[in-house]
Design an enzyme around this catalytic site. Structure first.
Site, PDB file in Angstrom:
ATOM      1  N   ASP A  71       0.891  -1.160   0.000  1.00 59.07           N
ATOM      2  CA  ASP A  71       0.000   0.000   0.000  1.00 59.07           C
ATOM      3  C   ASP A  71       0.932   1.213   0.000  1.00 59.07           C
ATOM      4  O   ASP A  71       1.581   1.515   1.007  1.00 59.07           O
ATOM      5  CB  ASP A  71      -0.869  -0.039   1.266  1.00 59.07           C
ATOM      6  CG  ASP A  71      -1.762   1.189   1.385  1.00 59.07           C
ATOM      7  OD1 ASP A  71      -1.542   2.174   0.640  1.00 59.07           O
ATOM      8  OD2 ASP A  71      -2.667   1.169   2.232  1.00 59.07           O
ATOM      9  N   ASN A  98       2.302   5.402 -10.798  1.00 60.65           N
ATOM     10  CA  ASN A  98       1.040   5.328 -11.549  1.00 60.65           C
ATOM     11  C   ASN A  98      -0.174   5.131 -10.644  1.00 60.65           C
ATOM     12  O   ASN A  98      -1.263   5.597 -10.971  1.00 60.65           O
ATOM     13  CB  ASN A  98       1.130   4.172 -12.555  1.00 60.65           C
ATOM     14  CG  ASN A  98      -0.224   3.791 -13.097  1.00 60.65           C
ATOM     15  OD1 ASN A  98      -0.787   4.480 -13.945  1.00 60.65           O
ATOM     16  ND2 ASN A  98      -0.804   2.712 -12.578  1.00 60.65           N
ATOM     17  N   TYR A 164      -9.137  14.783  -5.986  1.00 58.60           N
ATOM     18  CA  TYR A 164      -8.400  14.271  -7.148  1.00 58.60           C
ATOM     19  C   TYR A 164      -7.670  15.389  -7.887  1.00 58.60           C
ATOM     20  O   TYR A 164      -6.482  15.280  -8.189  1.00 58.60           O
ATOM     21  CB  TYR A 164      -9.381  13.555  -8.094  1.00 58.60           C
ATOM     22  CG  TYR A 164      -8.706  12.852  -9.246  1.00 58.60           C
ATOM     23  CD1 TYR A 164      -8.056  11.645  -9.050  1.00 58.60           C
ATOM     24  CD2 TYR A 164      -8.718  13.393 -10.528  1.00 58.60           C
ATOM     25  CE1 TYR A 164      -7.424  10.989 -10.101  1.00 58.60           C
ATOM     26  CE2 TYR A 164      -8.095  12.752 -11.586  1.00 58.60           C
ATOM     27  CZ  TYR A 164      -7.456  11.538 -11.373  1.00 58.60           C
ATOM     28  OH  TYR A 164      -6.834  10.902 -12.404  1.00 58.60           O
ATOM     29  N   LYS A 168      -3.547  15.845  -8.230  1.00 56.02           N
ATOM     30  CA  LYS A 168      -2.833  15.828  -9.510  1.00 56.02           C
ATOM     31  C   LYS A 168      -2.098  17.143  -9.760  1.00 56.02           C
ATOM     32  O   LYS A 168      -1.002  17.155 -10.311  1.00 56.02           O
ATOM     33  CB  LYS A 168      -3.801  15.505 -10.655  1.00 56.02           C
ATOM     34  CG  LYS A 168      -4.388  14.085 -10.580  1.00 56.02           C
ATOM     35  CD  LYS A 168      -3.302  13.018 -10.617  1.00 56.02           C
ATOM     36  CE  LYS A 168      -3.876  11.603 -10.684  1.00 56.02           C
ATOM     37  NZ  LYS A 168      -2.844  10.558 -10.759  1.00 56.02           N
TER      38      LYS A 168
HETATM   39  C1  BGC Z   1      -9.720  10.196 -14.525  1.00 56.52           C
HETATM   40  C2  BGC Z   1     -10.783   9.543 -15.368  1.00 56.52           C
HETATM   41  C3  BGC Z   1     -11.420  10.556 -16.304  1.00 56.52           C
HETATM   42  C4  BGC Z   1     -10.368  11.343 -17.061  1.00 56.52           C
HETATM   43  C5  BGC Z   1     -10.951  12.461 -17.913  1.00 56.52           C
HETATM   44  C6  BGC Z   1      -8.755  10.908 -15.436  1.00 56.52           C
HETATM   45  O1  BGC Z   1      -7.728  11.505 -14.707  1.00 56.52           O
HETATM   46  O2  BGC Z   1      -9.040   9.196 -13.765  1.00 56.52           O
HETATM   47  O3  BGC Z   1     -11.765   8.958 -14.547  1.00 56.52           O
HETATM   48  O4  BGC Z   1     -12.247   9.892 -17.229  1.00 56.52           O
HETATM   49  O5  BGC Z   1      -9.444  11.903 -16.149  1.00 56.52           O
HETATM   50  O6  BGC Z   1     -11.825  13.272 -17.195  1.00 56.52           O
END
Ligand code: BGC
Length: 266
Positions: A71, A98, A164, A168
């Site tokens: 993990d 990744n 998210y 990123k």
């Molecule tokens: C996400 C996906 C999404 C894509 C475009 C990616 O970073 O993991 O779930 O479809 O971005 O929005």
């Protein structure tokens, strides 16, 4: 001759039992790299079985392949994983960060803090833990490449996915900062930012004709990407073909960040 040659290089790919991670592992092995296939062990053993298949496919390409459970959000488990790689491969030349999750969709004020933290713990802390261990070794060896798999959402806001997008965006800055720290030590650190790639992570979107139609409107190339299209790019960037590239996130997104709504009018 122009070739992507990774013969003799030893690579670790995190989250390699499925999706983009499995495709990256395959591409690195096709280019001749030995691969360590990281996966998160789950009680059903499904992930271990999937990782074993990825490793087996790599071996069929003539390289060494091992499976390493960890993990990555846990620094102790990451340390142990790298010790195993030291034992089995005698070092590491390529790290591909990744492993990642989208998380549970919820607007900020409706979200559960634990779900929010989990996304950051995996996508950002996980990449940091692995980079830290890899760089301990690469700075001594004075060579190595780290590829962080980011997303178009390092720059495109995404309602319901604030953890998210933050993870990123932070990953892209981690990439640049580590690149700056290590450029004079023979190490390159860069990012690959995929758009919508057809994998289990977004299956609920491409499985449904309405949501797929909406998604395709956001992609100038008018199709989702294939995992192999990310795999190939990572192999290229990890190779000496990209010997003077360090720092940036390369978008592999069919033009998703190009404001497709501006294609006409404005
Ligand atoms: C996400 C996906 C999404 C894509 C475009 C990616 O970073 O993991 O779930 O479809 O971005 O929005």
């Amino acid at each position: 001759m122009i070739t992507i040659d990774l013969k003799g290089r030893r690579a670790l790919v995190t989250g390699a039992s499925s999706g983009i991670g499995a495709a990256i592992t395959h591409a690195l092995a096709e280019a001749g790299a030995d691969v360590a296939v990281n996966y998160l062990s789950d009680p059903t053993g499904q992930d271990a079985a999937a990782a074993a298949k990825v490793a087996e496919a790599a071996r069929a390409l003539g390289v060494r392949a091992i499976c390493v459970a960890a993990d990555i959000s846990d620094a102790g488990q990451v340390e142990k994983m790298f010790a195993t790689i030291d034992q089995e491969f005698g070092g590491i030349d390529i790290l591909v960060n990744n492993a990642g999750i989208d998380g549970v969709a919820a607007r900020c004020w409706e979200s559960d803090p634990h779900n929010w933290y989990r996304v950051i713990q995996i996508n950002l802390f996980g990449a940091y833990h692995c980079a830290r261990e890899a760089l301990k070794r690469m700075t001594v060896a004075r060579h190595g490449v780290i590829v962080n798999i980011s997303s178009v959402h390092e720059s495109i806001p995404w309602s319901g996915y604030s953890a998210y997008t933050c993870s990123k965006a932070a990953l892209a800055m981690l990439t640049q900062t580590l690149a700056q720290e290590t450029a004079d030590l023979g190490i390159r650190v860069l990012g690959v930012a995929p758009g919508a790639i057809k994998t289990p992570i977004n299956e609920s979107v491409w499985n449904n004709p309405d949501t797929l139609k909406d998604l395709l409107r956001k992609i100038p190339s008018n199709r989702m990407g294939e995992p192999s299209e990310i795999g190939r790019m990572v192999a290229l960037l990890a190779s000496d073909m990209a010997s003077y590239v360090t720092g940036p996130s390369l978008l592999v997104d069919g033009g998703m960040v190009l404001y497709p709504s501006f294609r006409h009018g404005g």
